[in-house]
Design an enzyme around this catalytic site. Structure first.
Site, PDB file in Angstrom:
ATOM      1  N   SER A 289       0.862  -1.191   0.000  1.00  0.00           N
ATOM      2  CA  SER A 289       0.000   0.000   0.000  1.00  0.00           C
ATOM      3  C   SER A 289       0.890   1.229   0.000  1.00  0.00           C
ATOM      4  O   SER A 289       2.078   1.146   0.311  1.00  0.00           O
ATOM      5  CB  SER A 289      -0.895   0.011   1.239  1.00  0.00           C
ATOM      6  OG  SER A 289      -0.122   0.190   2.412  1.00  0.00           O
ATOM      7  N   ASP A 290       0.366   2.381  -0.370  1.00  0.00           N
ATOM      8  CA  ASP A 290       1.126   3.615  -0.176  1.00  0.00           C
ATOM      9  C   ASP A 290       0.905   4.054   1.270  1.00  0.00           C
ATOM     10  O   ASP A 290      -0.019   3.602   1.951  1.00  0.00           O
ATOM     11  CB  ASP A 290       0.706   4.707  -1.179  1.00  0.00           C
ATOM     12  CG  ASP A 290       1.786   5.788  -1.301  1.00  0.00           C
ATOM     13  OD1 ASP A 290       2.781   5.731  -0.551  1.00  0.00           O
ATOM     14  OD2 ASP A 290       1.647   6.679  -2.157  1.00  0.00           O
ATOM     15  N   TYR A 291       1.773   4.908   1.682  1.00  0.00           N
ATOM     16  CA  TYR A 291       1.825   5.417   3.050  1.00  0.00           C
ATOM     17  C   TYR A 291       0.442   5.608   3.714  1.00  0.00           C
ATOM     18  O   TYR A 291      -0.232   6.605   3.442  1.00  0.00           O
ATOM     19  CB  TYR A 291       2.521   6.763   2.952  1.00  0.00           C
ATOM     20  CG  TYR A 291       3.290   7.174   4.147  1.00  0.00           C
ATOM     21  CD1 TYR A 291       4.661   6.965   4.208  1.00  0.00           C
ATOM     22  CD2 TYR A 291       2.667   7.800   5.205  1.00  0.00           C
ATOM     23  CE1 TYR A 291       5.378   7.374   5.303  1.00  0.00           C
ATOM     24  CE2 TYR A 291       3.379   8.200   6.302  1.00  0.00           C
ATOM     25  CZ  TYR A 291       4.738   7.984   6.347  1.00  0.00           C
ATOM     26  OH  TYR A 291       5.442   8.379   7.437  1.00  0.00           O
TER      27      TYR A 291
END
Ligand code: BGC
Length: 749
Positions: A289-291
């Site tokens: 996932s992104d941040y």
């Protein structure tokens, strides 16, 4: 796909025998059989590295928590992956905790945002895209990988392959610009460069992570993180192809996007992350996932709470959670209550462990963590030379009236004016965490090194980047009064592009424009050196300068690279990867827009009831593909003027290019197509190929392209590539806005 097949293809590389692959598969299955649910969740948990954290230019939560707490989590098998810490020696120390002090001894995966270099900083990716040179992109990515791997990193969160058609969006700077084909070619080159040719287990390989899957760059209004909404045809025709190119080049991880796509956030989007990514694109690696993007499903209004967000993200296809800790916190309960099947968790764990095995971490957990090698490789002279070469090749000459450039390196008094004249803080550009700050060559330093008599150079700042300076303009005018030529160093600071740096007006900030007007009022020849992370709207004295060079953020060797071009050591050869519009309000803009039912003839300002703005033309001021040289390159007509392409055949098209100038140049010949009639309307032009040709002074060369049916394909109404017989226009031209087309007829099957 079954576990065995997955493992086999991921683990296959030139340095791994079948026997080793089989041994790894057995080992991974044995591990999964022994792991507790908490240990499984731990392998899917990625946290910021608190041990080697450098608090600069990075996300606020990086280096999360205190080292003692994270050490404890690692010992309990609750963290399998850390990011944005570098350093071989410390890397060995941290890895030892995982290998020697945890129950199962599974090595940690170290990731980092190595976007355009590590200690040696190369041009920002958008700048480098201007070189239209996949070999160069390969070489800088390779060098970045050597530095990263020697610093104990295994994975980079790059390349960003988001096609960017709205210059208000600040992250344009991180990618390859507005064109699909160029994004595809550079996505593949960068992926190969990061991963190298000897397999992921090689000590110099970095696992590439194309991002942000998908359509993140289509944020409405150009505002970062904003929602995206588009047809399936546009998703598949514009935004997915560069990912596919990266996967075909071997990328084994991918990062999801922050954006809501057609009502379903990308990080909770099963259609995107499972049906398309796995089912259609056949991707076998893991999805990170992104941040905190899985946690953000709550703010999107798509998940009730953290537990719900973890469930949705996992079931959509996220394998590894970045920063939020939600997978660690909730997977055990989600599985126990039957909300997530254990097979889904095991599948994600298998992908992560298989990638760790592919990286050679089960054979040597300290792979690459070699302080001696780190000292030798990181910031080497060879890498600095490459940064300078890449810088030179990234520079784009927009205009050069009266042949003002190149400047003479002797006998000419030069006034270098502007906030970037002697600046070193804004030459790396966004996304450098570990750049060598002692190696930042300013324009002034580059000019002085290139000039036979540096006393002929005067330097004045004149203005801050976004604010006027008390007395600045007066001092600049005074400094320029005696000069033979004025060089204005203007544009954006590094902070004005990049993540979360969207702008509504993509102009040169007003105080700098005022400085330009005042200095240009002296009536001397003016060269503008633009510093920028996106296409800009140019106006007034900036637009009217005699010569304009787009110099982006070129990295550590910036001053030398710019001086090489300004003083004629090299002829500029870069081409715009993004169109410079007349006005900000034209955004989003890309050259490959459709014609509409009422195309405007841009020569007739008085036209009514056509697709146009009343206050500007529809063209770009400087279009995609544009870039001049120090020669005088002319194009002949495309030959043959009427070509025929058999369904399964190929056809040669050529054009004569002549350098009528007095200096050797490199010309970038671009092949564009237009499908005149199709079952879905097609862009007015689409780039399909490029050739670079070196031309000595006075030389003529015939540049040949071979065209096949596959290059005429588009995404059809059913979402699949299709091609239809009939007539096409073909341009072999120096930009997206130049040249006369030939006609091509594609025959029937
Ligand atoms: C960015 C990613 C980056 C990640 C980790 C996020 O804010 O969107 O591109 O890789 O942070 O630093």
């Amino acid at each position: 796909m079954g576990a065995a097949a997955l493992g086999a293809s991921m683990l296959t590389n030139p340095s791994q025998s079948r026997a080793r692959v089989a041994a790894h598969q057995e080992r991974i299955e044995a591990l999964i059989a022994r792991m507790t649910i908490v240990e499984k969740a731990g392998q899917l948990n990625l946290l910021g590295d608190p041990f080697r954290f450098r608090p600069q230019n990075v996300n606020p939560l990086d280096g999360q928590g205190d080292p003692a707490r994270i050490t404890g989590l690692i010992r309990e098998g609750k963290v399998g992956n850390l990011f944005n810490g570098i350093g071989a020696e410390a890397g060995r120390r941290i890895q030892r905790i995982a290998v020697e002090e945890t129950r199962l001894g599974i090595p940690l995966l170290f990731a980092a945002d190595i976007i355009h270099g590590l200690k040696t900083v190369f041009p920002v990716p958008l700048a480098e895209a201007a070189a239209f040179d996949p070999d160069l992109a390969y070489r800088t990515a390779r060098a970045a990988a050597l530095e990263g791997a020697a610093s104990g990193v295994h994975q980079t969160y790059a390349p960003m392959v988001d096609v960017a058609r709205d210059q208000r969006w600040g992250r344009v700077v991180e990618g390859a610009g507005e064109d699909v084909w160029l994004n595809e070619v550079l996505a593949a080159a960068r992926t190969r460069g990061f991963q190298g040719e000897r397999g992921l287990a090689d000590r110099d390989a970095l696992l590439a992570t194309p991002k942000h899957f998908a359509a993140y760059s289509a944020a409405m209004g150009g505002m970062d993180y904003n929602s995206t909404d588009m047809s399936d045809v546009t998703l598949r025709g514009v935004y997915l192809p560069p990912f596919q190119a990266a996967f075909e080049a071997g990328a084994l991880s991918v990062m999801s996007g922050f954006n809501d796509l057609n009502g379903v956030p990308a990080s909770g989007n099963r259609y995107l992350l499972t049906e398309i990514l796995r089912g259609e694109l056949g991707f076998e690696g893991f999805v990170v996932s992104d941040y905190t993007s899985e946690q953000e499903l709550i703010a999107h209004g798509f998940a009730e709470d953290g537990r719900d967000a973890a469930r949705i993200a996992l079931m959509a296809g996220i394998d590894m959670s970045m920063v939020s800790g939600l997978f660690l916190d909730h997977i055990p309960d989600l599985v126990e209550k039957g909300d997530v099947p254990i097979s889904r968790v095991d599948g994600a764990v298998r992908r992560v462990l298989t990638t760790k095995a592919a990286l050679g971490l089960f054979d040597d957990p300290y792979r690459g963590c070699d302080p001696e090698r780190e000292r030798l490789v990181v910031g080497s002279q060879g890498h600095r030379d490459l940064a300078r070469e890449a810088g030179v090749k990234s520079i784009v000459l927009l205009k050069n009236e009266g042949g003002l450039l190149p400047l003479k390196s002797s006998g000419q008094k030069i006034a270098l004016i502007g906030p970037f004249a002697d600046d070193v803080d804004n030459i790396f550009g966004p996304w450098t965490i570990w750049g060598d700050e002692s190696r930042r060559i300013s324009l002034e330093a580059g000019f002085r090194a290139a000039m036979a008599d540096p006393t002929l150079l005067t330097v004045a700042k004149g203005s801050e980047v976004e604010a006027a300076m008390n007395g600045g303009v007066e001092a600049a005018v005074a400094a320029a009064r005696d000069a033979d030529v004025i060089v204005l160093a203007l544009g954006e600071s590094a902070r004005m592009s990049g993540e979360a740096q969207s702008r509504t007006e993509i102009d040169v900030p007003a105080p700098q424009r005022a400085l330009a007007e005042a200095v240009a009022g002296l009536g001397k020849p003016v060269v503008v050196l633009l510093r920028n992370g996106r296409a800009l709207e140019l106006s007034g004295a900036v637009k009217d300068a005699d010569a304009i060079l787009v110099t982006w953020f070129l990295g550590g060797e910036m001053g030398h690279a710019v001086a090489d071009v300004v003083f004629g050591q090299a002829s500029p050869s870069g081409r715009l990867p993004v169109s410079f519009p007349h006005r900000s309000g034209q955004q989003p803009y890309s050259y490959d827009h459709k014609t509409t039912g009422r195309p405007a003839d841009n020569r007739l300002a008085s036209q009514e009831y056509v697709a146009r703005y009343r206050d500007t033309t529809n063209t770009a001021l400087y279009p995609f593909g544009h870039g001049l040289t120090y020669g005088d390159v002319r194009y002949g007509a495309v030959t043959p003027p009427d070509a025929t392409l058999a369904w399964d055949g190929e056809v040669e098209l050529s054009v004569q290019v002549t350098n009528g100038g007095t200096r050797a140049v490199e010309e970038t010949v671009q092949l564009y197509i237009r499908d005149r009639v199709a079952s879905l309307t097609q862009p007015g032009r689409r780039l399909r190929d490029v050739r670079k040709v070196a031309l000595a002074a006075g030389e003529t060369a015939t540049v040949r392209f071979i065209l096949r049916r596959s290059q005429l394909e588009f995404v059809g109404p059913d979402g699949r590539p299709t091609v239809e017989p009939g007539l096409f226009d073909i341009w072999l031209s120096p930009s997206a806005q130049a040249g006369e087309p030939a006609t091509l007829r594609l025959g029937k099957p």
